[in-house]
Design an enzyme around this catalytic site. Structure first.
Site, short mmCIF file in Angstrom:
data_model
loop_
_atom_site.label_atom_id
_atom_site.label_comp_id
_atom_site.label_asym_id
_atom_site.label_seq_id
_atom_site.Cartn_x
_atom_site.Cartn_y
_atom_site.Cartn_z
N HIS A 79 0.86 -1.18 0.00
CA HIS A 79 0.00 0.00 0.00
C HIS A 79 0.90 1.24 0.00
CE1 HIS A 79 0.87 0.48 4.26
NE2 HIS A 79 0.18 -0.60 4.64
N HIS A 94 3.92 1.52 2.43
CA HIS A 94 5.16 0.82 2.06
C HIS A 94 5.92 1.61 0.99
CE1 HIS A 94 2.37 -2.64 3.17
NE2 HIS A 94 3.28 -2.62 4.14
N CYS A 97 2.54 -10.37 19.72
CA CYS A 97 1.72 -9.84 18.61
C CYS A 97 2.26 -10.44 17.33
CB CYS A 97 1.77 -8.31 18.54
SG CYS A 97 1.00 -7.71 17.00
N CYS A 146 3.38 -7.88 14.62
CA CYS A 146 4.70 -7.29 14.87
C CYS A 146 5.78 -8.35 14.88
CB CYS A 146 4.80 -6.62 16.24
SG CYS A 146 3.76 -5.21 16.49
N CYS A 204 -2.12 -4.84 21.18
CA CYS A 204 -0.80 -4.46 20.67
C CYS A 204 -0.77 -2.95 20.44
CB CYS A 204 -0.53 -5.20 19.37
SG CYS A 204 0.79 -4.41 18.39
N HIS A 217 -0.54 -2.35 16.42
CA HIS A 217 -1.61 -2.81 15.54
C HIS A 217 -3.00 -2.75 16.13
CE1 HIS A 217 2.01 -4.52 13.64
NE2 HIS A 217 1.35 -4.25 12.54
N LYS A 237 -5.08 5.31 10.61
CA LYS A 237 -4.10 4.30 10.23
C LYS A 237 -4.61 3.57 9.01
CE LYS A 237 -1.84 0.79 12.27
NZ LYS A 237 -0.41 0.83 12.25
N LYS A 264 -6.77 -2.50 5.46
CA LYS A 264 -7.65 -3.09 4.46
C LYS A 264 -9.11 -2.97 4.87
CE LYS A 264 -5.83 -4.56 1.02
NZ LYS A 264 -4.93 -4.71 0.17
N1 MSP Z 1 9.47 -6.89 7.50
C1 MSP Z 1 9.58 -5.83 8.44
C2 MSP Z 1 10.83 -5.02 8.22
C3 MSP Z 1 12.09 -5.80 8.28
S1 MSP Z 1 13.48 -4.83 7.91
C4 MSP Z 1 14.77 -5.80 8.30
C5 MSP Z 1 8.36 -4.92 8.32
N2 MSP Z 1 7.67 -5.00 7.17
S2 MSP Z 1 6.36 -4.16 6.82
O1 MSP Z 1 5.99 -4.58 5.51
O2 MSP Z 1 5.40 -4.31 7.85
O3 MSP Z 1 6.76 -2.66 6.83
C6 MSP Z 1 7.75 -2.20 5.97
C7 MSP Z 1 7.91 -0.72 6.05
O4 MSP Z 1 6.73 -0.06 5.66
C8 MSP Z 1 8.27 -0.19 7.45
O5 MSP Z 1 9.33 0.76 7.36
C9 MSP Z 1 7.03 0.52 7.87
O6 MSP Z 1 7.30 1.61 8.70
C10 MSP Z 1 6.52 1.01 6.53
N3 MSP Z 1 5.11 1.34 6.62
C11 MSP Z 1 4.06 0.48 6.74
N4 MSP Z 1 2.93 1.22 6.87
C12 MSP Z 1 3.25 2.54 6.85
C13 MSP Z 1 2.52 3.73 6.86
N5 MSP Z 1 1.22 3.75 7.01
N6 MSP Z 1 3.22 4.88 6.71
C14 MSP Z 1 4.56 4.91 6.50
N7 MSP Z 1 5.26 3.82 6.48
C15 MSP Z 1 4.66 2.63 6.76
O7 MSP Z 1 8.10 -4.16 9.22
#
Ligand code: MSP
Length: 512
Positions: A20, A23, A130, A133, A147, A150, A298, A301
């Site tokens: 999304h 990411h 969690c 996480c 959590c 989340h 936040k 989905k």
């Molecule tokens: N797999 C772990 C990271 C391991 S790094 C060795 C993880 N994955 S994640 O897919 O959940 O998140 C990846 C990145 O996306 C993180 O930096 C997280 O902060 C970022 N984001 C996920 N949702 C976000 C927002 N709503 N806003 C900004 N960044 C966000 O954590």
């Protein structure tokens, strides 16, 4: 061979679903910085990938009635297609299920296990877990019993695990951050890390026996490695840890791990301590950005706020997409996405700002000089543009080096605004009607075109598509990707006689 490469990483993403815009926020920021360093002529290694182990992933696969491997194999292209579309120029894409990574994790585990300090030991643990996480919490961390990240229920898990003696590293971590305050940015995050360390560090379990989807511990294959221990190691796997020592020496430590604030403690506490325990250097900098919300909420989905990047890129275009998120939100702080603010930015900064500047200047070059850049006969006609440009370029570079991404873009728009103001003052459309003022007109259009040339270079790391369209319209023979800062931003490099063309508008205006 010493370090000679600017090594920047994004987090590796959980492919339990498609990306999304949260990411993609990380991915665009990393790409902006990586492209900027390439523009400076540095060797750059930009690493991204997917984090494919862990309980959360296994459950996503189970829900879909698939094996975890089949699930992650199916997801990986869905992530890569987004990065391709968003013009993310990674140099390596790592998947934690690759053999090269499993081997590196085992090497890292062995190095820590055999460091002679008993930093990995067998113990048992019961705690509130969690799954989203992939982390344990204590009662006090929870918010309304849920959590804190989340807002989902936690589960009571009890396991016999191997533990990593994190508690032994508090002093060394404090020393590290004392010596190198820039090792965590921004400052608010550094303070957060310091207070966590001062508050006392608990050993954490690095293995699981309750499921099989992970890397086996080399000395006890009943256990699979904890997903975070596994995931963090991706950064050294890709740098050649244990497989290519020369390459590792050139790359490690990474210059910047770009992450979201939710995964700060893993990167700024666990990871440096793990590296210290293995006799390796900690990363040079962990840069934690804020969170993106949608309608103040936040992203998720279930309430339809989990927006796929294509939904926006299809409407606004990729350049506008990349620009909006980096300009709208002060990098490091949380920020809200809204359709309205994206339309506003697009129209104000891109269509009316830069796009209009380019189309006015190119149109006048066409009508007055048959498209050819004129000789700047009169010095005086360029006004303060050279100084405004030089000052903005200096700030742009300073901000980018410090990862103040929105400020770097604001500096570029100081040039856009001044150049538009300059046109209003100089009124070249009037000069064009007065043959006695031909030299003035030539000076004004030279200065404007030269400003456009420098703007094309400056926007190339954030809007690569628009930059190359503008470059093509300017008709400059040397390729854009051969331009290097700071030389390419020096005033006066545009050759008179260069044949410009008006072309299509860079950013069509959008209706709200
Ligand atoms: N797999 C772990 C990271 C391991 S790094 C060795 C993880 N994955 S994640 O897919 O959940 O998140 C990846 C990145 O996306 C993180 O930096 C997280 O902060 C970022 N984001 C996920 N949702 C976000 C927002 N709503 N806003 C900004 N960044 C966000 O954590």
């Amino acid at each position: 061979m010493g370090r000679d490469t600017f090594f920047i990483t994004s987090p590796i993403y959980y492919p339990n679903d498609v990306p999304h815009i949260g990411h993609a926020y990380d991915a665009v920021a990393v790409d902006f910085v990586a492209r900027y360093h390439r523009l400076r002529g540095e060797e750059v290694f930009h690493l991204t990938g997917t984090d494919e182990h862990g309980l959360n992933l296994q459950r996503a696969a189970e829900r879909a009635g698939m094996s975890p491997q089949a699930w992650v194999d199916g997801m990986e292209p869905r992530w890569r297609e987004v990065w391709a579309r968003l013009a993310i120029t990674y140099d390596d894409y790592i998947r934690t299920t690759e053999p090269r990574h499993e081997a590196a994790v085992q090497r890292l585990l062995t190095a820590v296990h055999e460091n002679g300090r008993d930093d990995i030991y067998l113990g048992s643990y019961e705690g509130l877990y969690c799954v989203a996480c992939e982390a344990y919490y204590v009662e006090g961390d929870l918010v309304d019993g849920m959590c804190p990240i989340h807002g989902r229920p936690v589960e009571l898990l009890r396991e016999e695990n191997y533990f990593f003696r994190l508690s032994a590293y508090a002093d060394r971590l404090l020393e590290h951050y004392d010596r190198t305050p820039s090792a965590v940015e921004p400052e608010t995050r550094r303070n957060e890390v310091l207070s966590l360390i001062r508050g006392g560090l608990q050993d954490f379990s690095i293995s699981r026996t309750s499921f099989r989807w992970g890397v086996q511990l080399p000395w006890d294959p009943q256990h699979v490695c904890y997903v975070w221990f596994d995931a963090l190691a991706n950064y050294i796997t890709a740098a050649g840890y244990g497989s290519d020592p020369e390459r590792f020496a050139r790359l490690w430590p990474a210059n910047i791990h770009m992450i979201g604030k939710d995964i700060l403690r893993f990167h700024a506490i666990y990871w440096p301590a793990m590296l210290m325990a293995a006799g390796e250097e900690p990363p040079t900098q962990v840069w934690a950005h804020g969170f993106l919300t949608v309608g103040g909420q936040k992203m998720s989905k279930t309430n339809a706020t989990g927006i796929h990047p294509f939904e926006l890129a299809d409407h606004f275009g990729v350049d506008s997409y990349r620009y909006y998120f980096m300009r709208e939100i002060r990098f490091g702080e949380d920020g809200n996405f809204s359709w309205e603010s994206m339309v506003d930015r697009h129209n104000a900064d891109l269509a009316n700002g830069l796009g209009n500047l380019a189309s006015r200047v190119l149109a006048m070059l066409g009508t007055s000089f048959g498209g050819a850049v004129p000789e700047p006969a009169l010095e005086g006609s360029q006004g303060d543009l050279p100084e405004v440009v030089a000052d903005a370029v200096r700030r742009y570079e300073e901000h980018l080096l410090a990862v103040r991404l929105h400020e770097a873009l604001a500096a570029v728009w100081d040039i856009v605004d001044r150049a538009n103001g300059y046109l209003v003052e100089k009124e070249p459309w009037k000069l064009a009607k007065d043959p006695a003022r031909a030299d003035d007109l030539a000076g004004v259009l030279y200065a404007s075109a030269e400003t456009l040339r420098i703007l094309a270079v400056l926007i190339s790391p954030i809007m690569p598509g628009a930059a190359s369209r503008l470059w093509a319209q300017l008709g400059i023979a040397e390729p854009l990707d051969a331009q290097r800062l700071p030389a390419a931003a020096r005033w006066g490099a545009l050759d008179p006689g260069t044949k410009t063309t008006k072309g299509e508008s860079l950013f069509p205006r959008l209706e709200a």
